[in-house]
Every structure is written in structure tokens, then in C-alpha cells.
Scaffold this motif. Structure first.
Motif, short mmCIF file in Angstrom:
data_model
loop_
_atom_site.label_atom_id
_atom_site.label_comp_id
_atom_site.label_asym_id
_atom_site.label_seq_id
_atom_site.Cartn_x
_atom_site.Cartn_y
_atom_site.Cartn_z
N TYR A 137 0.85 -1.19 0.00
CA TYR A 137 0.00 0.00 0.00
C TYR A 137 0.88 1.24 0.00
CZ TYR A 137 -2.99 3.70 1.88
OH TYR A 137 -3.66 4.89 2.09
N SER B 55 0.82 4.72 0.66
CA SER B 55 0.02 5.82 1.21
C SER B 55 0.41 7.12 0.53
CB SER B 55 0.21 5.93 2.73
OG SER B 55 1.57 6.14 3.04
N ILE C 223 -1.75 1.17 -4.96
CA ILE C 223 -1.74 -0.14 -4.30
C ILE C 223 -1.31 -1.16 -5.33
CG2 ILE C 223 -3.16 -1.98 -3.30
CD1 ILE C 223 -4.87 0.15 -1.98
N MET D 189 -9.21 -2.14 2.50
CA MET D 189 -8.15 -1.17 2.70
C MET D 189 -8.74 0.23 2.66
SD MET D 189 -4.84 -0.81 3.14
CE MET D 189 -4.62 0.82 3.88
N VAL E 61 -8.44 3.72 1.96
CA VAL E 61 -7.53 4.55 1.17
C VAL E 61 -7.71 6.04 1.49
CG1 VAL E 61 -6.88 5.17 -1.20
CG2 VAL E 61 -7.50 2.81 -0.65
N ASN F 61 -5.65 4.59 5.90
CA ASN F 61 -4.37 3.87 5.97
C ASN F 61 -4.41 2.64 6.87
OD1 ASN F 61 -3.38 5.88 4.30
ND2 ASN F 61 -2.33 6.99 5.94
#
Length: 291
Positions: free
Chosen positions: A46, A48, A126, A209, A211, A226
Motif C-alpha cells: 500500500y 500511502s 496499491i 483497505m 484509502v 491507511n
């Protein structure tokens, strides 16, 4: 008959980030950060949201091989250019998805797209590694470019937002991506107060997830940006409500019940297949790709 709620196993905070090449700062939720079972999803990096400064020479990852699985890259901010040894190339922009089936072997490289690199700005992505069944691991590589404008979607009632269906189906609407095993992959783009309900078989490994924003899960758990929500394999239904404008990547898939042996960029079933992959790579059998 009542539909049983799929309970939350844990809400996982982002592990410490690391760099992949010089262009991708990622938090590896699994298999490195947390020992959770998300089979057939083997890995989730991931990225961020981060600001990259302007630069003439694009950042990224140089030529490297893969065999035995698929890479799925989902863009939220920024732009990434892809080239591989099967002759495929493309750029994904925010909302787009790149689905590369490495299968029997491929070389590829990924860099920030040239114009994005020149201006810099926010970057958020991602990447998933999706395992392939043994019978498909040595198949022909392929590439699926899924543009957001072409993506199937379901509009939620009461201006709640929309569900973009990348793979699988939602409320009878099928996604564009071809998959080798049953997989549901969506982007839920929810306006504040928006609600959505999801139904997956009890045996499917499922995770959300977060986001952007924050959401309430099943009326009992709050998940912030996150973080990754991992579910137990005990029910079918998950309800979410957006506590702010939110984006949630939703993964659910049927496990592939076969042995897994990983070595770097190779994901096979046996040690001997890994040795063969290394030998094939060293012998140049993954094709050619210009630097």
C-alpha cells in the motif's frame, strides 16, 4: 433465512514503509507486515499518499522478472508507466488499474509517467500479487489495462457514492477484469453518510483497505485512513457507512488450496519450480526488455 454478518478479525495499522526502487514508498500489509491469510492475494503493498518533487529523470523500478502470479496495480494519485517483455506498455492515471499476468515468465519495469515526473505532486497506489493455480502458472503472459472511464460501477442510493467493480461482480454487475479463480475487487467511493452492503461466501478471504476517509464497519467498528480491515471466515454480509468522504479497496477471493513457495519475484508450488525459474531467468528465457 438470516444472513450472518462477517465479523472483523482485526483492524491493522500501516506497517513502517520501505522503498521499492526510488519511486514507490510502500507499507507491506502482507505477507511481511501481518501474518494474515488473504489467499489468493499473496501480497499487498500500500503506497500511502506522498508528495514527490518535480524531476526530469522519472523515479521507479528498473527491469525485473516475475513468474507464477499476477500483479494488479491500482492508481489513486499520480501516474505510472509500464513496459514488459511481451510488448505491452501503458500508463495508469488516478482511478485506472493495470492487471499483468506474469504466468510463465515476464520482465517488466515501472516508472513514474514522464509528465507527472516533471511536475511532481501527490502519489498513491496499491499493488497486489494475486496467486495463480498450478495449472495456470506456466501459461502465456498477458496484460489488462482497465481505465476508470470504462469501469463497471453501481450507483448507491441517496447520493451515497458508487462501487467501481474491477473484478467479480456487485449487485449483478460484472467487472471487466478476467480472473483465473473467483475474486471480487472493488473501489467503494463513498460520500459522507453513504452506505453499502457486501456479500461474500464465508470461505472467501476478505479485507478492506481504507484509502481515504473513515468508515464504520457493521455498526460496531471504526476504521480510519491507511488501515486494513481483516475479516473472519465466518459469515457473508458486511455493511459499511462512510463517516467522511471515503475510498475503500475491497478484496475478497476464494483460496487456492495448493502449496506456495516464494523466492523473490517468483511464486510457485515447489522448490524445484523455483530453481527452474531462476535458471530460466539466468538463461534469458523471460524475453527481452530495453532499459
Amino acid at each position: 433465512m438470516d444472513i450472518k454478518t462477517k465479523e472483523v478479525s482485526g483492524i491493522l495499522k500501516a506497517p513502517a514503509p520501505h522503498m521499492v526502487g526510488d519511486g514507490f514508498r510502500v507499507h507491506n500489509f502482507f505477507p511481511g507486515g501481518y501474518k494474515i491469510d488473504m489467499n489468493p492475494f499473496f501480497l499487498m503493498d500500500y503506497g500511502s499518499k506522498i508528495e514527490f518533487s518535480a524531476r526530469k529523470e522519472p523515479r521507479g523500478v528498473g527491469i525485473h522478472p516475475h513468474r507464477g502470479f499476477e500483479t494488479v496495480t491500482i492508481a489513486y494519485h499520480g501516474a505510472v508507466a509500464h513496459h514488459d517483455s511481451s510488448g505491452n506498455s501503458g500508463v495508469i492515471y488516478p482511478g485506472d488499474v493495470q492487471w499483468m499476468t506474469a504466468a510463465g515468465g515476464i520482465l517488466h519495469k515501472e516508472y513514474h509517467e514522464e509528465n507527472y515526473s516533471l511536475t511532481g505532486g501527490p502519489f498513491q497506489m496499491i499493488q497486489l500479487w494475486v496467486n495463480l493455480p498450478a495449472k495456470n502458472k506456466m501459461g502465456t503472459p498477458k496484460y489488462q489495462a482497465i481505465k476508470q472511464m470504462d469501469m463497471a460501477h453501481f450507483d448507491l442510493p441517496e447520493n451515497g457514492g458508487k462501487i467501481e467493480i474491477i473484478a467479480g461482480n456487485y449487485n449483478g454487475i460484472a467487472g471487466n477484469a478476467h480472473t483465473f479463480t473467483p475474486i471480487h475487487l472493488y473501489n467503494a467511493r463513498l460520500n459522507k453518510g453513504g452506505r453499502a452492503t457486501f456479500n461474500f461466501p464465508p470461505g472467501f478471504n476478505t479485507g478492506f483497505m481504507i484509502v481515504e476517509g473513515s468508515v464504520n464497519i457493521n455498526g460496531t467498528e471504526k476504521a480510519e485512513v491507511n488501515s486494513f480491515v481483516h475479516f473472519k471466515n465466518d459469515g457473508e454480509e458486511v455493511k459499511i457507512e462512510a463517516l467522511a468522504d471515503s475510498v475503500v479497496l475491497i478484496l475478497s477471493g476464494e483460496p487456492i488450496n495448493e502449496p506456495i513457495v516464494q523466492y523473490g519475484p517468483f511464486l510457485m508450488n515447489t522448490e524445484s519450480e523455483i530453481r527452474q525459474a531462476i535458471d530460466d531467468y539466468n538463461q534469458g528465457r523471460f524475453g527481452y526488455l530495453e532499459e
